[in-house]
Write a protein that holds these residues in place. Sequence first.
Motif, PDB file in Angstrom:
ATOM      1  N   SER A  72     -14.215  -1.986  16.689  1.00  0.00           N
ATOM      2  CA  SER A  72     -14.354  -2.625  16.219  1.00  0.00           C
ATOM      3  C   SER A  72     -15.183  -3.658  17.165  1.00  0.00           C
ATOM      4  N   ARG A  73     -14.730  -3.584  18.666  1.00  0.00           N
ATOM      5  CA  ARG A  73     -15.359  -5.273  19.479  1.00  0.00           C
ATOM      6  C   ARG A  73     -16.674  -4.765  19.107  1.00  0.00           C
ATOM      7  N   GLU A  74     -17.269  -3.492  19.212  1.00  0.00           N
ATOM      8  CA  GLU A  74     -18.939  -3.363  19.078  1.00  0.00           C
ATOM      9  C   GLU A  74     -19.028  -4.041  18.238  1.00  0.00           C
ATOM     10  N   ALA A  75     -18.816  -3.899  16.554  1.00  0.00           N
ATOM     11  CA  ALA A  75     -18.808  -4.556  16.042  1.00  0.00           C
ATOM     12  C   ALA A  75     -18.708  -5.718  15.173  1.00  0.00           C
ATOM     13  N   GLY A  76     -17.451  -6.331  16.203  1.00  0.00           N
ATOM     14  CA  GLY A  76     -17.723  -7.972  16.494  1.00  0.00           C
ATOM     15  C   GLY A  76     -19.000  -8.494  17.891  1.00  0.00           C
ATOM     16  N   LEU A 101     -12.729  -9.710  11.711  1.00  0.00           N
ATOM     17  CA  LEU A 101     -12.596  -7.974  11.319  1.00  0.00           C
ATOM     18  C   LEU A 101     -11.525  -7.533  11.154  1.00  0.00           C
ATOM     19  N   LEU A 102     -11.436  -6.765   9.955  1.00  0.00           N
ATOM     20  CA  LEU A 102     -10.515  -5.803   9.630  1.00  0.00           C
ATOM     21  C   LEU A 102     -11.481  -4.634   9.218  1.00  0.00           C
ATOM     22  N   GLY A 103     -10.757  -3.219  10.261  1.00  0.00           N
ATOM     23  CA  GLY A 103     -11.221  -2.442  10.632  1.00  0.00           C
ATOM     24  C   GLY A 103     -12.228  -2.778  11.248  1.00  0.00           C
ATOM     25  N   SER A 104     -13.359  -2.293  10.956  1.00  0.00           N
ATOM     26  CA  SER A 104     -14.940  -2.517  11.422  1.00  0.00           C
ATOM     27  C   SER A 104     -15.467  -3.168  10.833  1.00  0.00           C
TER      28      SER A 104
END
Length: 125
Positions: A25-29, A88-91
């Motif tokens: 999730s952090r990477e997607a953010g 984010l919700l999940g990723s």
Amino acid sequence: MPWAEVLSLLAMLAAGALWWDSFKSREAGMRAVRAACAAEDLLLLDDTVALASLRPGRDDEGRFRLRRVYRFEFSDTGDNRRDGQVTLLGSELVTLHLPHSNRSPLRSVGTPDEEQNRPFPRLPS
């Protein structure tokens, strides 16, 4: 195998799964923030996001997901710091908020009706 060991092992597996999900999730953010800053010609400061909130939520299909809010700092002139946030919700990206800057009008992104007008591509789950 005693019950205490089984429960300890299950707790460690759950903690590892939470850590891995948080990492994704952090990477997607970070991808969303980098893309938004590049699209608006802004400078992402410290090149990172910080977790501000973590709580349960449900996606469009009703599945349980963790809703994470990350805060970050950016600069529109190079001499200042402005706060932004990505949710984010999940990723999956829900919203990305960049307050208005002095240089260009910025907008909050994330509702399904605005999906056609997104300044950056939808992130993979």
